[in-house]
Enzyme design. Sequence first.
Site, PDB file in Angstrom:
ATOM      1  N   ARG A   1      17.342  25.950  73.211  1.00  0.00           N
ATOM      2  CA  ARG A   1      17.384  24.580  72.951  1.00  0.00           C
ATOM      3  C   ARG A   1      17.668  24.359  71.582  1.00  0.00           C
ATOM      4  O   ARG A   1      17.961  24.986  70.760  1.00  0.00           O
ATOM      5  CB  ARG A   1      15.515  24.296  73.147  1.00  0.00           C
ATOM      6  CG  ARG A   1      15.099  24.589  74.543  1.00  0.00           C
ATOM      7  CD  ARG A   1      13.590  24.186  74.407  1.00  0.00           C
ATOM      8  NE  ARG A   1      12.713  25.132  73.801  1.00  0.00           N
ATOM      9  CZ  ARG A   1      11.966  24.615  72.837  1.00  0.00           C
ATOM     10  NH1 ARG A   1      11.906  23.572  72.322  1.00  0.00           N
ATOM     11  NH2 ARG A   1      11.104  25.571  72.057  1.00  0.00           N
TER      12      ARG A   1
ATOM     13  N   SER B   1      17.152  24.021  55.919  1.00  0.00           N
ATOM     14  CA  SER B   1      16.911  22.592  56.290  1.00  0.00           C
ATOM     15  C   SER B   1      16.861  21.876  55.040  1.00  0.00           C
ATOM     16  O   SER B   1      16.608  22.414  53.803  1.00  0.00           O
ATOM     17  CB  SER B   1      15.182  22.481  56.667  1.00  0.00           C
ATOM     18  OG  SER B   1      14.942  21.314  56.914  1.00  0.00           O
TER      19      SER B   1
ATOM     20  N   TYR C   1       6.463  25.318  55.853  1.00  0.00           N
ATOM     21  CA  TYR C   1       7.897  25.099  56.341  1.00  0.00           C
ATOM     22  C   TYR C   1       8.887  25.003  55.131  1.00  0.00           C
ATOM     23  O   TYR C   1       9.992  25.405  55.028  1.00  0.00           O
ATOM     24  CB  TYR C   1       7.958  23.871  57.180  1.00  0.00           C
ATOM     25  CG  TYR C   1       9.240  23.541  57.937  1.00  0.00           C
ATOM     26  CD1 TYR C   1       9.736  24.416  59.363  1.00  0.00           C
ATOM     27  CD2 TYR C   1      10.435  22.773  57.337  1.00  0.00           C
ATOM     28  CE1 TYR C   1      10.892  24.107  59.833  1.00  0.00           C
ATOM     29  CE2 TYR C   1      11.580  22.570  58.187  1.00  0.00           C
ATOM     30  CZ  TYR C   1      11.735  23.216  59.345  1.00  0.00           C
ATOM     31  OH  TYR C   1      13.109  22.845  59.790  1.00  0.00           O
TER      32      TYR C   1
ATOM     33  N   ILE D   1      17.866  16.110  62.897  1.00  0.00           N
ATOM     34  CA  ILE D   1      18.693  16.395  64.006  1.00  0.00           C
ATOM     35  C   ILE D   1      17.715  16.181  65.569  1.00  0.00           C
ATOM     36  O   ILE D   1      16.788  16.710  65.365  1.00  0.00           O
ATOM     37  CB  ILE D   1      19.057  18.069  64.045  1.00  0.00           C
ATOM     38  CG1 ILE D   1      19.749  18.252  62.576  1.00  0.00           C
ATOM     39  CG2 ILE D   1      20.122  18.077  65.367  1.00  0.00           C
ATOM     40  CD1 ILE D   1      21.357  17.645  62.334  1.00  0.00           C
TER      41      ILE D   1
END
Length: 282
Positions: free
Chosen positions: A32, A173, A186, A219
């Site tokens: 995905r 990221s 994260y 995104i």
Amino acid sequence: MGKIRFWMLNVYQVIYSFLSMNQVALITGASRGIGRGVALELAAVGWDLVINYANNQAAAEDTVKCSIEHAKAEGHEIRAAICQADIGQAADRERLVSFVRNQFGQLDLLVNNAGITSIGRSDLLEASEENWDALMAINLKGPFFLCQLVGSWMVEQNNLNDSWRGKIINISSISSDAVSSNRGDYCVAKAGLRMVTKLFAARLADAGINVYEICPGIITSDMTNPVKSKYDKMINEGLTPIRRWGEPGDVGKAVVALAQDYFPFTTGDVFNVDGGFTIRRI
Ligand code: NAP
């Protein structure tokens, strides 16, 4: 009968890998989102693909189907295979890399893409150790040890043919630098991935292996879907100079540029795919 079919399949695979001129990419988390976008863009330029996923087999199969169609539309014949593996687990990582060896016999590109968002998105003062460990296993430990496993195999490939050049791309990221106080784990994992990129870039350069970091901004994907309206508003108000969401294909195109060796004298470096998010403005 089953054994004969298995043996014939293996013979076919060995012959195919000798005949095929295609390069081979392993993309983690390619069922995905961004990983799927990377697969489709690599397929369009004729790469063979190993599509890894954790749980969603139907989505992985669809990525394979679309990749093959996408390649055909561009005049390429590719092979694409799926391999389930939880990249947070050592045994699964080993099984994944063995799968690529057995099925394709070579690996030219690893894209460390699979990742999860912060579980529960708790405030820094309340975040649990259990969630930290679960996220770190997938977002940081998995990519590190896949760099190690694949890096060792790539060194072997370079020893056999010193004009052969491998590549590793880590998908980090903007959170490796921008703070979100409800996603501390994260942010820390993505900041760590920056060092993983530099470490392996330095270690593997002598074997002709370049290691890159692609740093996506905001995104469109299942990961960002729950916060879509928040980011719609921020983007409309000018959060990024390019006022739109990034698409998985935007990251895929950057991967293609690196995979196709358009940056041969660059390693250990960051490529931002973020609509200009990092530009400081006054
Ligand atoms: P996504 O839509 O949630 O897709 C995640 C993918 O990773 C899926 O294919 C999933 O497989 C796979 N995956 C999850 N855990 C896994 C595990 N333990 N082992 C193997 N595969 C696993 O996420 P995305 O937005 O495309 O994000 C992809 C990467 O880009 C992540 O590393 C993320 O941190 C990074 N990123 C995303 C954004 C963004 O705005 N979307 C921005 C910057 C960076 P299943 O389908 O089987 O669940």
